[in-house]
Write a protein that holds these residues in place. Structure first.
Motif, PDB file in Angstrom:
ATOM      1  N   GLN A 165       3.272   4.293  -8.369  1.00 51.38           N
ATOM      2  CA  GLN A 165       3.597   4.170  -6.947  1.00 51.38           C
ATOM      3  C   GLN A 165       4.751   5.100  -6.567  1.00 51.38           C
ATOM      4  OE1 GLN A 165       1.708   2.412  -4.725  1.00 51.38           O
ATOM      5  NE2 GLN A 165       2.203   0.246  -4.910  1.00 51.38           N
ATOM      6  N   ILE A 166       5.783   5.132  -7.400  1.00 51.25           N
ATOM      7  CA  ILE A 166       6.925   6.014  -7.130  1.00 51.25           C
ATOM      8  C   ILE A 166       6.471   7.466  -7.051  1.00 51.25           C
ATOM      9  CG2 ILE A 166       9.092   6.919  -8.052  1.00 51.25           C
ATOM     10  CD1 ILE A 166       9.519   4.131  -9.343  1.00 51.25           C
ATOM     11  N   ALA A 167       5.659   7.877  -8.014  1.00 47.82           N
ATOM     12  CA  ALA A 167       5.176   9.262  -8.032  1.00 47.82           C
ATOM     13  C   ALA A 167       4.363   9.571  -6.781  1.00 47.82           C
ATOM     14  CB  ALA A 167       4.349   9.503  -9.288  1.00 47.82           C
ATOM     15  N   ALA A 168       3.541   8.624  -6.361  1.00 44.14           N
ATOM     16  CA  ALA A 168       2.720   8.849  -5.169  1.00 44.14           C
ATOM     17  C   ALA A 168       3.591   8.946  -3.915  1.00 44.14           C
ATOM     18  CB  ALA A 168       1.712   7.721  -5.025  1.00 44.14           C
ATOM     19  N   ASP A 187       0.862  -1.171   0.000  1.00 43.89           N
ATOM     20  CA  ASP A 187       0.000   0.000   0.000  1.00 43.89           C
ATOM     21  C   ASP A 187       0.907   1.232   0.000  1.00 43.89           C
ATOM     22  OD1 ASP A 187      -2.919   1.153   0.976  1.00 43.89           O
ATOM     23  OD2 ASP A 187      -1.225   2.288   1.807  1.00 43.89           O
ATOM     24  N   PRO A 188       0.724   2.167  -0.921  1.00 48.53           N
ATOM     25  CA  PRO A 188       1.682   3.278  -1.036  1.00 48.53           C
ATOM     26  C   PRO A 188       1.723   4.198   0.180  1.00 48.53           C
ATOM     27  CG  PRO A 188      -0.219   3.634  -2.449  1.00 48.53           C
ATOM     28  CD  PRO A 188      -0.319   2.230  -1.955  1.00 48.53           C
ATOM     29  N   ILE A 189       0.592   4.397   0.856  1.00 51.33           N
ATOM     30  CA  ILE A 189       0.590   5.268   2.027  1.00 51.33           C
ATOM     31  C   ILE A 189       1.371   4.624   3.167  1.00 51.33           C
ATOM     32  CG2 ILE A 189      -0.853   6.398   3.758  1.00 51.33           C
ATOM     33  CD1 ILE A 189      -3.044   6.624   1.616  1.00 51.33           C
ATOM     34  N   VAL A 190       1.170   3.334   3.361  1.00 52.11           N
ATOM     35  CA  VAL A 190       1.919   2.611   4.388  1.00 52.11           C
ATOM     36  C   VAL A 190       3.405   2.561   4.034  1.00 52.11           C
ATOM     37  CG1 VAL A 190       2.213   0.392   5.544  1.00 52.11           C
ATOM     38  CG2 VAL A 190      -0.089   1.235   5.039  1.00 52.11           C
ATOM     39  N   PHE A 232      -3.942   3.710 -10.467  1.00 54.93           N
ATOM     40  CA  PHE A 232      -3.754   2.649  -9.477  1.00 54.93           C
ATOM     41  C   PHE A 232      -3.702   3.161  -8.042  1.00 54.93           C
ATOM     42  CE2 PHE A 232      -1.435   1.583 -13.409  1.00 54.93           C
ATOM     43  CZ  PHE A 232      -2.180   0.496 -13.818  1.00 54.93           C
ATOM     44  N   VAL A 233      -3.335   4.421  -7.880  1.00 54.12           N
ATOM     45  CA  VAL A 233      -3.230   5.045  -6.557  1.00 54.12           C
ATOM     46  C   VAL A 233      -4.130   6.266  -6.537  1.00 54.12           C
ATOM     47  CG1 VAL A 233      -1.696   6.079  -4.850  1.00 54.12           C
ATOM     48  CG2 VAL A 233      -0.831   4.284  -6.366  1.00 54.12           C
ATOM     49  N   ASP A 234      -4.973   6.351  -5.514  1.00 54.46           N
ATOM     50  CA  ASP A 234      -5.928   7.460  -5.473  1.00 54.46           C
ATOM     51  C   ASP A 234      -6.248   7.794  -4.022  1.00 54.46           C
ATOM     52  OD1 ASP A 234      -7.733   9.365  -6.593  1.00 54.46           O
ATOM     53  OD2 ASP A 234      -9.404   8.009  -6.129  1.00 54.46           O
ATOM     54  N   PHE A 235      -5.880   8.999  -3.591  1.00 52.71           N
ATOM     55  CA  PHE A 235      -6.267   9.433  -2.252  1.00 52.71           C
ATOM     56  C   PHE A 235      -6.378  10.951  -2.221  1.00 52.71           C
ATOM     57  CE2 PHE A 235      -1.636   8.715  -2.220  1.00 52.71           C
ATOM     58  CZ  PHE A 235      -1.141   9.943  -1.784  1.00 52.71           C
ATOM     59  N   ASP A 236      -7.331  11.438  -1.412  1.00 54.70           N
ATOM     60  CA  ASP A 236      -7.518  12.862  -1.186  1.00 54.70           C
ATOM     61  C   ASP A 236      -6.462  13.358  -0.200  1.00 54.70           C
ATOM     62  OD1 ASP A 236      -9.704  13.129  -2.910  1.00 54.70           O
ATOM     63  OD2 ASP A 236     -11.102  12.391  -1.377  1.00 54.70           O
ATOM     64  N   PRO A 237      -6.397  14.667   0.070  1.00 55.48           N
ATOM     65  CA  PRO A 237      -5.347  15.201   0.936  1.00 55.48           C
ATOM     66  C   PRO A 237      -5.261  14.468   2.270  1.00 55.48           C
ATOM     67  CG  PRO A 237      -6.486  16.994  -0.145  1.00 55.48           C
ATOM     68  CD  PRO A 237      -7.244  15.745  -0.485  1.00 55.48           C
ATOM     69  N   GLU A 295       0.423  18.267   2.864  1.00 52.18           N
ATOM     70  CA  GLU A 295      -0.936  17.739   2.691  1.00 52.18           C
ATOM     71  C   GLU A 295      -1.040  17.098   1.304  1.00 52.18           C
ATOM     72  OE1 GLU A 295      -3.932  20.637   3.536  1.00 52.18           O
ATOM     73  OE2 GLU A 295      -3.390  20.770   5.669  1.00 52.18           O
ATOM     74  N   PRO A 296      -0.360  15.973   1.125  1.00 53.05           N
ATOM     75  CA  PRO A 296      -0.323  15.356  -0.203  1.00 53.05           C
ATOM     76  C   PRO A 296      -1.673  14.755  -0.610  1.00 53.05           C
ATOM     77  CG  PRO A 296       0.663  13.917   1.423  1.00 53.05           C
ATOM     78  CD  PRO A 296       0.395  15.215   2.126  1.00 53.05           C
ATOM     79  N   GLU A 297      -1.890  14.784  -1.894  1.00 50.12           N
ATOM     80  CA  GLU A 297      -2.996  14.044  -2.491  1.00 50.12           C
ATOM     81  C   GLU A 297      -2.533  13.503  -3.829  1.00 50.12           C
ATOM     82  OE1 GLU A 297      -6.402  16.222  -4.222  1.00 50.12           O
ATOM     83  OE2 GLU A 297      -5.404  18.044  -3.494  1.00 50.12           O
TER      84      GLU A 297
END
Length: 282
Positions: free
Chosen positions: A139-142, A90-93, A158-163, A151-153
């Motif tokens: 994933q790298i970009a995220a 998971d990219p956030i983790v 494949f990767v999608d998240f709000d701030p 406050e990234p978003e």
């Protein structure tokens, strides 16, 4: 040219902290760990190295846990992955894991990544093997967005998240080293990477490899970028090979440490191998 070590760190081999301290004490510049979250028993994907998949693939430590511990007992060496199978996280983790290791290491972490080769392993993580390269780049970009923004978003295929709020941030944005040696790998290094990790370049192919390094550096210069470091995974252990790597423009070599270990040996053979490698590069 820097000399480092890469290994499959296993539960039956040398103890992780003993290895880290031994690598630093012997004057090496870096220590990199491989990654496989697991190995499916189906074994449908052919192993690129031959017929029988070695035992070590199913016995590796989580590299981020191990590297965090290694960072606490070392002061100088670069610590990194070669390579992390980035799509299986998971990219956030993963962004938090990498940032945490880098902070514990005081900015000594380098993030080698690759899309992987084991299709069943990917499938167990819900990854379509047909999208593995595009997914890796996203994933790298995220990850870089999370590391560099308060406050990234991110909104991709494949990767999608709000701030979000995600701390700690790394001491520095960890260099992303792109693994692989295929015909389009330089495109990925230039678009998303800070370095290149090709795998086991044979001496017979070194002339062509030197041309690829020259192409990489020229394309980087044309794009207004500086020198892009090149690290060889699995360097040949001969003085003439090291001289040839340096002449070809290689910045760092990683010697692959064998996965020594048995019930009555928790690292003696590995330490002896490190001694021999230290003598080679002295």
């Amino acid at each position: 040219m820097d000399n480092g070590v890469v290994t499959f760190l296993t539960d039956y081999g040398i103890e992780p902290l003993t290895l880290a301290k031994a690598v630093e004490e012997r004057g090496f510049g870096s220590l990199f760990l491989t990654e496989h979250t697991h190995i499916p028993t189906s074994r449908q994907s052919p192993w690129p190295g031959g017929d029988e998949l070695p035992r070590r693939y199913a016995h590796t430590y989580d590299p981020f846990v191990a590297l965090g511990a290694m960072a606490a007992v070392t002061d100088r060496i670069t610590l990194g992955t070669a390579v992390s199978l980035i799509n299986q996280h998971d990219p956030i983790v993963l962004a938090k894991q990498v940032a945490s290791v880098d902070r514990i290491a005081g900015g000594r972490f380098e993030f080698g990544v690759g899309p992987g080769w084991n299709r069943e392993e990917m499938a167990n993580h819900g990854v379509d093997p047909g999208t593995r390269t595009a997914r890796m780049l996203e994933q790298i970009a995220a990850l870089k967005t999370i590391w560099t923004s308060d406050e990234p978003e991110f909104h991709g295929e494949f990767v999608d998240f709000d701030p979000i709020w995600s701390f700690p941030k790394p001491v520095r944005v960890p260099p992303v080293l792109i693994g692989g040696g295929g015909p389009t790998v330089l495109d990925r290094v230039l678009s998303h990477g800070d370095g290149w990790i090709p795998l086991r370049v044979p001496m017979s192919a070194l002339d062509d490899f030197a041309k690829r390094i020259a192409e990489l550096q020229q394309r980087a210069a044309d794009a207004g970028r500086g020198h892009i470091p090149v690290t060889i995974y699995g360097a040949a252990r001969k003085p003439e090979a090291l001289e040839s790597y340096a002449a070809a423009g290689v910045d760092r070599v990683l010697f692959e440490l064998a996965d020594h270990g048995s019930d009555d040996d928790r690292g003696t053979d590995a330490l002896r191998e490190l001694d021999r490698l230290a003598e080679l590069v002295a």
